[in-house]
Scaffold this active site. Structure first.
Site, PDB file in Angstrom:
ATOM      1  N   ASP A 139      81.257  86.353  -2.946  1.00 43.86           N
ATOM      2  CA  ASP A 139      81.945  85.106  -2.652  1.00 43.86           C
ATOM      3  C   ASP A 139      81.495  84.514  -1.321  1.00 43.86           C
ATOM      4  OD1 ASP A 139      83.515  85.291  -4.967  1.00 43.86           O
ATOM      5  OD2 ASP A 139      85.025  86.505  -3.943  1.00 43.86           O
TER       6      ASP A 139
ATOM      7  N   TYR B  54      81.255  98.754  -1.897  1.00 41.96           N
ATOM      8  CA  TYR B  54      81.657  97.771  -0.889  1.00 41.96           C
ATOM      9  C   TYR B  54      82.239  98.493   0.318  1.00 41.96           C
ATOM     10  CZ  TYR B  54      81.314  93.660  -3.965  1.00 41.96           C
ATOM     11  OH  TYR B  54      80.853  92.646  -4.784  1.00 41.96           O
TER      12      TYR B  54
ATOM     13  N   ARG C  20      77.531  89.192  -7.970  1.00 42.45           N
ATOM     14  CA  ARG C  20      77.720  87.989  -7.160  1.00 42.45           C
ATOM     15  C   ARG C  20      78.758  88.223  -6.069  1.00 42.45           C
ATOM     16  NH1 ARG C  20      78.968  83.730 -11.868  1.00 42.45           N
ATOM     17  NH2 ARG C  20      80.268  85.502 -12.473  1.00 42.45           N
TER      18      ARG C  20
ATOM     19  N   ARG D 285      89.074  92.678  -1.995  1.00 39.19           N
ATOM     20  CA  ARG D 285      89.891  92.018  -0.973  1.00 39.19           C
ATOM     21  C   ARG D 285      91.372  92.076  -1.320  1.00 39.19           C
ATOM     22  NH1 ARG D 285      87.090  86.349  -0.618  1.00 39.19           N
ATOM     23  NH2 ARG D 285      88.854  85.913   0.771  1.00 39.19           N
TER      24      ARG D 285
END
Length: 260
Positions: A56, A114, A54, A201
């Site tokens: 954000d 990522y 998932r 992040r």
């Protein structure tokens, strides 16, 4: 029949991946909702999906992998093109293929990748700003890279998880972390077996403090050992983050971009 999909999306229009309404309720606020609505249209019956990881609100997906089951007789081309025709311009199904009944988009994946892009110049971006974070102060990308190597391997990443993270434990295996400069852009690329909520992040937010010279390269190792989120850097903005893809063993015979 079980199918796997490769889904690309611009997360700026959505409140994240995960469906907020009940299955079958028309909703355009999340990527999962619009995808399930489109697939249900093609199948002429309700479809529910499971994704590899998932994302954000505001985070983009280059090749999110999804699986779903359906009795509807459709070709892979019909699934991908038919669903894409019903999706907003910010989402498309790049590919579809039948998979074995025991394939699972989440649990069959062995790694996730990522990429985080930072425009490093004195003036904020105008073009491509929805896919970039911005840092006006000069960044030492080489120092950021060296600092990031302290995080490689299997560790407790509590220092880099949000308080809202629902994972039962914080142990993750970080396979790869690379920071490089390409002109005015600094790019952070990471791969792990799995990630915690906001983990990427939060790592980037701490690396930025090293890049600006506000913390030494060894600080990342101290944060990791301390396991205290309150001592780490701020959470970097969502705009620059892209979920590149999950990775699966070759036995599933998925496209090369998602195969180990």
């Amino acid at each position: 029949m079980r199918y796997a999909l490769g889904v690309e999306y611009d997360g700026g229009d959505f409140l994240g991946w995960q469906r907020l309404a009940k299955p079958g309720v028309h909703d355009s606020s999340t990527v999962q909702s619009v995808l399930e609505n489109a697939l249900s249209f093609v199948a002429n019956s309700p479809i529910e999906t499971v994704c590899a990881g998932r994302t954000d609100s505001g985070v983009h997906g280059q090749c999110q992998v999804v699986h779903f089951d359906s009795d509807a007789v459709r070709s892979p081309r019909a699934w991908s093109l038919g669903a894409t025709s019903q999706l907003p311009a910010s989402v498309c199904v790049r590919w579809c293929q039948p998979v074995a009944d025991d394939f699972h988009a989440r649990f069959s994946a062995r790694a996730r990748r990522y990429r985080y892009r930072i425009l490093n110049r004195g003036v904020r971006p105008a073009l491509g700003r929805q896919y970039l974070s911005w840092e006006r102060l000069p960044l030492d990308a080489a120092a950021m890279h060296r600092a990031g190597q302290h995080l490689l391997g299997e560790h407790d990443f509590s220092a880099f998880r949000t308080v809202h993270c629902q994972a039962p434990h914080a142990r993750r295996n970080l396979h790869h972390l690379n920071v490089s400069r390409h002109g005015e852009e600094v790019i952070v690329e990471v791969q792990a077996n799995a990630f915690l909520h906001h983990m990427v992040r939060n790592i980037v937010g701490s690396l930025l403090l090293v890049g600006r010279g506000e913390q030494p390269e060894s600080w990342l190792a101290e944060l990791l050992a301390g396991r205290d989120r309150t001592l780490a850097g701020p959470t970097a903005p969502a705009d620059g983050l892209v979920f590149v893809s999950p990775l699966y063993p070759a036995e599933w015979k998925l496209p090369a971009e998602v195969t180990l």
